[in-house]
Design an enzyme around this catalytic site. Structure first.
Site, mmCIF file in Angstrom:
data_model
loop_
_atom_site.group_PDB
_atom_site.id
_atom_site.type_symbol
_atom_site.label_atom_id
_atom_site.label_comp_id
_atom_site.label_asym_id
_atom_site.label_seq_id
_atom_site.Cartn_x
_atom_site.Cartn_y
_atom_site.Cartn_z
ATOM 1 N N HIS A 5 0.833 -1.217 0.000
ATOM 2 C CA HIS A 5 0.000 0.000 0.000
ATOM 3 C C HIS A 5 0.866 1.266 0.000
ATOM 4 C CE1 HIS A 5 -3.571 -2.350 1.169
ATOM 5 N NE2 HIS A 5 -2.888 -2.878 2.166
HETATM 6 C C1 BDR Z 1 -3.200 1.043 5.189
HETATM 7 O O1 BDR Z 1 -3.483 0.634 6.518
HETATM 8 C C2 BDR Z 1 -2.322 0.131 7.135
HETATM 9 O O2 BDR Z 1 -2.602 -1.098 7.694
HETATM 10 C C3 BDR Z 1 -1.250 0.089 6.089
HETATM 11 O O3 BDR Z 1 -0.013 0.461 6.658
HETATM 12 C C4 BDR Z 1 -1.706 1.089 5.057
HETATM 13 O O4 BDR Z 1 -1.251 2.386 5.362
HETATM 14 C C5 BDR Z 1 -3.903 0.107 4.231
HETATM 15 O O5 BDR Z 1 -5.268 0.135 4.435
#
Ligand code: BDR
Ligand code: CA
Length: 313
Positions: free
Chosen positions: A243
């Site tokens: 992500h």
């Molecule tokens: C986001 O939420 C966190 O768990 C990850 O680091 C990312 O920023 C994804 O939904």
């Protein structure tokens, strides 16, 4: 070209860690003015610990790491140990950090940095809940017009949510903060789940990280191996979605991403849809566009960039 000056606002998180490593490996493209930590994936004491572990792993102990807000603006903190493990950085066995935290509060650092640089020269890169950024904008409204861009990971439209059916984690944890940021008037680029779910660490891509052979390459392979189990079980996907690295990759190679400039509003009242990014992708309202919302990524190009850059550390 002179490198773009950035502040990384983060809640590490294995994918945050990889995003930070990519930035630290790319000094010709980005100059990391500081890393500001926020509560999110795990509580603040762990996100500040993890950010320093990552800097030390990269051999960049001179980076300033600040502690920021320890809870969302108006709600109890929701964390994501179910994805990232108890420490938030489970997977590799990395030493406890020895570098100290920088003096002062993350929010003040964000405000002072924006005020001390020419308008339009500092980019904010939020990788977690938007509490620090919203608090800075509320405390010092003059900074909104000085921000070059806010490039953030959060939200989703075609892919819905990952913490509720319609809400993505970062926005869900602090919807009030997200609302303030999206209404701030600062130029915003969004990396939603629609993009990040296409940035999957397949077995071959993980082998490429491990194949770098350095402590960084091996740690990145172990981190993604750890948190891939969540997405594999939930979505049946091939591996872990990277992500947050979409944010730092965009700063280096924006042409890897495509999207639309649209209106995005945040749901802050309905419990059922709390934290939803209401993205007017099809332009069915006359609400003014306030964000460039990405939906496509050149995943092979993205992973080549990651592997090439991480190998430098
Ligand atoms: C986001 O939420 C966190 O768990 C990850 O680091 C990312 O920023 C994804 O939904
Ligand atoms: Ca994150």
């Amino acid at each position: 070209m002179t490198p773009r000056k950035i502040i990384i606002d983060t809640d590490p998180g294995q994918d945050d860690a990889v995003a930070i490593l990519l930035a630290l490996a790319s000094p010709e493209d980005v100059e990391v003015l500081g890393i500001t930590c926020v509560a999110g994936n795990v509580p603040l004491d762990l996100t500040t610990r993890n950010a320093r572990i990552v800097c030390e792993l990269a051999g960049k102990t001179d980076v300033k790491v600040f502690a920021g807000c320890d809870r969302p603006l108006g709600r109890a903190l929701v964390t994501a140990e179910h994805v990232h493990g108890k420490t938030g950085l489970d997977g590799p066995d990395l030493p406890e950090p020895t570098m100290p935290l920088a003096d002062g509060h993350a929010v003040d650092f964000i405000i002072e940095t924006l005020r001390n640089h020419a308008p339009g020269t500092v980019t904010l890169c939020p990788l977690g809940p938007l509490t620090n950024i919203a608090t800075a904008l509320t405390k010092a409204p003059d900074i909104a017009g000085r921000i070059a861009k806010i490039v953030l990971m959060g939200g989703g439209y075609f892919d819905g949510g990952n913490i509720t059916p319609v809400a993505e984690f970062n926005i869900y944890v602090d919807p009030q903060a997200a609302d303030i940021v999206f209404k701030s008037g600062a130029p915003i680029v969004v990396m939603p789940l629609d993009v990040t779910h296409k940035a999957l660490v397949t077995a071959a891509r993980n082998d490429a990280f491990r194949g770098i052979g350095s402590p960084v390459g091996i740690a990145v392979a172990q981190m993604t191996e750890f948190f891939e189990r969540f997405d594999k079980e939930k979505y049946g996907s091939e591996g872990a979605p990277l992500h947050d690295p979409c944010v730092t990759a965009y700063l280096i190679r924006p042409e890897l991403f495509t999207g639309r400039h649209i209106n995005v509003e945040i749901e802050t009242t309905s419990e059922l849809t709390m934290g939803m990014t209401v993205a007017d992708w099809w332009g069915v309202t006359d609400r003014v566009p306030n964000a460039t919302f990405m939906n496509e990524i050149d995943a092979d190009g993205f992973f080549s960039l990651m592997t090439e850059r991480l190998a430098r550390l």
